[in-house]
Motif scaffolding. Structure first.
Motif, PDB file in Angstrom:
ATOM      1  N   PRO A  10      13.887   4.323  -4.642  1.00 36.99           N
ATOM      2  CA  PRO A  10      13.673   2.762  -3.917  1.00 36.99           C
ATOM      3  C   PRO A  10      13.423   2.923  -2.475  1.00 36.99           C
ATOM      4  O   PRO A  10      14.389   3.991  -1.590  1.00 36.99           O
ATOM      5  CB  PRO A  10      14.718   1.946  -4.384  1.00 36.99           C
ATOM      6  N   ALA A  11      13.000   1.956  -1.430  1.00 42.11           N
ATOM      7  CA  ALA A  11      13.517   1.487   0.014  1.00 42.11           C
ATOM      8  C   ALA A  11      14.292   1.282   0.338  1.00 42.11           C
ATOM      9  O   ALA A  11      15.365   0.752  -0.513  1.00 42.11           O
ATOM     10  CB  ALA A  11      11.455   0.964   0.709  1.00 42.11           C
ATOM     11  N   ILE A  12      14.863   2.191   1.312  1.00 41.53           N
ATOM     12  CA  ILE A  12      16.220   1.736   1.604  1.00 41.53           C
ATOM     13  C   ILE A  12      15.958   1.608   3.359  1.00 41.53           C
ATOM     14  O   ILE A  12      15.210   1.425   3.896  1.00 41.53           O
ATOM     15  CB  ILE A  12      17.527   2.405   1.609  1.00 41.53           C
ATOM     16  N   LYS A  13      16.773  -0.045   4.347  1.00 44.40           N
ATOM     17  CA  LYS A  13      16.646  -0.031   5.175  1.00 44.40           C
ATOM     18  C   LYS A  13      17.904   0.240   5.636  1.00 44.40           C
ATOM     19  O   LYS A  13      19.443   0.157   5.811  1.00 44.40           O
ATOM     20  CB  LYS A  13      16.859  -1.964   4.820  1.00 44.40           C
ATOM     21  N   PRO A  14      17.652   1.585   6.562  1.00 48.77           N
ATOM     22  CA  PRO A  14      18.693   2.557   6.558  1.00 48.77           C
ATOM     23  C   PRO A  14      19.232   1.595   8.886  1.00 48.77           C
ATOM     24  O   PRO A  14      20.126   1.489   8.875  1.00 48.77           O
ATOM     25  CB  PRO A  14      17.773   4.218   7.275  1.00 48.77           C
ATOM     26  N   GLY A  15      18.606   1.145   9.170  1.00 49.10           N
ATOM     27  CA  GLY A  15      18.740   0.007  10.633  1.00 49.10           C
ATOM     28  C   GLY A  15      19.313  -0.926  10.522  1.00 49.10           C
ATOM     29  O   GLY A  15      19.567  -0.927   9.179  1.00 49.10           O
ATOM     30  N   GLU A  18       0.632  -1.600   0.040  1.00 44.50           N
ATOM     31  CA  GLU A  18      -0.185  -0.096   0.326  1.00 44.50           C
ATOM     32  C   GLU A  18       0.831   0.942   0.369  1.00 44.50           C
ATOM     33  O   GLU A  18       0.423   2.489  -0.201  1.00 44.50           O
ATOM     34  CB  GLU A  18      -1.208   0.095   1.497  1.00 44.50           C
ATOM     35  N   CYS A  19       2.332   1.426   0.078  1.00 43.32           N
ATOM     36  CA  CYS A  19       2.918   2.054   0.138  1.00 43.32           C
ATOM     37  C   CYS A  19       3.038   3.013  -1.456  1.00 43.32           C
ATOM     38  O   CYS A  19       3.302   2.750  -2.212  1.00 43.32           O
ATOM     39  CB  CYS A  19       4.630   2.352   0.225  1.00 43.32           C
ATOM     40  N   PRO A  20       3.034   4.662  -1.000  1.00 46.02           N
ATOM     41  CA  PRO A  20       2.559   5.447  -2.027  1.00 46.02           C
ATOM     42  C   PRO A  20       3.738   5.733  -2.611  1.00 46.02           C
ATOM     43  O   PRO A  20       4.149   5.797  -4.033  1.00 46.02           O
ATOM     44  CB  PRO A  20       1.899   6.399  -1.276  1.00 46.02           C
ATOM     45  N   LEU A  21       4.431   6.098  -1.878  1.00 45.55           N
ATOM     46  CA  LEU A  21       5.592   6.366  -2.103  1.00 45.55           C
ATOM     47  C   LEU A  21       6.095   4.724  -3.608  1.00 45.55           C
ATOM     48  O   LEU A  21       7.359   5.209  -4.366  1.00 45.55           O
ATOM     49  CB  LEU A  21       6.878   6.418  -1.433  1.00 45.55           C
ATOM     50  N   CYS A  22       6.222   3.674  -3.116  1.00 47.60           N
ATOM     51  CA  CYS A  22       6.262   2.632  -4.073  1.00 47.60           C
ATOM     52  C   CYS A  22       5.662   2.685  -5.191  1.00 47.60           C
ATOM     53  O   CYS A  22       6.094   2.481  -6.632  1.00 47.60           O
ATOM     54  CB  CYS A  22       5.692   0.997  -3.117  1.00 47.60           C
ATOM     55  N   LYS A  23       4.303   3.253  -4.914  1.00 48.16           N
ATOM     56  CA  LYS A  23       3.423   3.332  -5.896  1.00 48.16           C
ATOM     57  C   LYS A  23       4.385   4.656  -7.415  1.00 48.16           C
ATOM     58  O   LYS A  23       3.921   4.110  -8.000  1.00 48.16           O
ATOM     59  CB  LYS A  23       2.692   3.151  -5.725  1.00 48.16           C
ATOM     60  N   GLU A  24       4.684   5.835  -6.905  1.00 51.18           N
ATOM     61  CA  GLU A  24       4.987   6.415  -7.291  1.00 51.18           C
ATOM     62  C   GLU A  24       6.477   5.828  -8.241  1.00 51.18           C
ATOM     63  O   GLU A  24       6.513   6.400  -9.088  1.00 51.18           O
ATOM     64  CB  GLU A  24       5.669   8.288  -6.526  1.00 51.18           C
TER      65      GLU A  24
END
Length: 192
Positions: free
Chosen positions: A183-188, A173-179
């Motif tokens: 890309p999503a990054i994993k900073p943890g 459901e992530c709107p950032l992915c849909k745009e």
């Protein structure tokens, strides 16, 4: 308790708050990320916030402060130092949170769980079960940042230096992915 404005000032100065597209430990996505480990570079800020939280538990006769590895180790240590309590940490072994390295919690001890950041509260809930498994009593939870906006119920007293809502989404459901712009990054530090 410290004023929210002072906590935010410290978090901004220490580079805790990041903006972008992030994959959280919970598997959810968000446009903000609290990299709470950044504050640990500054002992004076860590001490100030831990002292403010410790004051909230000063009358609770805390015997032991326990933090989940890795994020909660230093923060729990400083809270324990402020309370004059023993400090231990729990860590994962074969995917399960446990006490290792010869650590134990005495039966009947009054325990405070301390963590740097909670979103779903999964690690803290696991540590609470470890504490109960030792025959000790969980008196409360102290958190640097509560990203759930106060919606998590640990079944005990919860105090956070900062309670906020950082909006997050299921990956589908992530709107950032849909745009599709970034890309999503994993900073943890923990892998899903």
């Amino acid at each position: 308790m410290m004023k929210k404005e002072r906590v935010i000032e410290i978090l901004e100065k220490s580079g805790v708050l990041l903006n972008g597209h992030f994959l959280l430990t919970s598997g959810r996505h968000s446009n903000q990320y609290m990299q709470c480990a950044q504050i640990l570079q500054y002992p004076e800020y860590t001490e100030e916030i831990a002292k403010g939280l410790a004051e909230e538990f000063q009358q609770d006769a805390i015997d032991v402060v326990v933090g989940p590895a890795v994020g909660g180790i230093i923060f729990a240590y400083e809270v324990a130092r402020q309370l004059g309590a023993k400090n231990v940490f729990a860590e994962r072994e074969d995917g399960k949170m446990t006490l290792r390295r010869g650590f134990s919690i005495p039966v009947g001890a009054r325990v405070l769980v301390a963590e740097d950041v909670v979103t779903t509260g999964g690690s803290v809930k696991e540590v609470i079960e470890v504490v109960k498994g030792q025959g000790a009593e969980v008196i409360g939870v102290a958190v640097l940042v509560d990203r759930s906006n106060g919606t998590i119920d640990f079944g005990t007293k919860l105090k956070a230096a900062l309670t906020t809502e950082v909006i997050s989404y299921e990956a589908e459901e992530c709107p950032l992915c849909k745009e599709g712009k970034m890309p999503a990054i994993k900073p943890g530090s923990r892998k899903i």
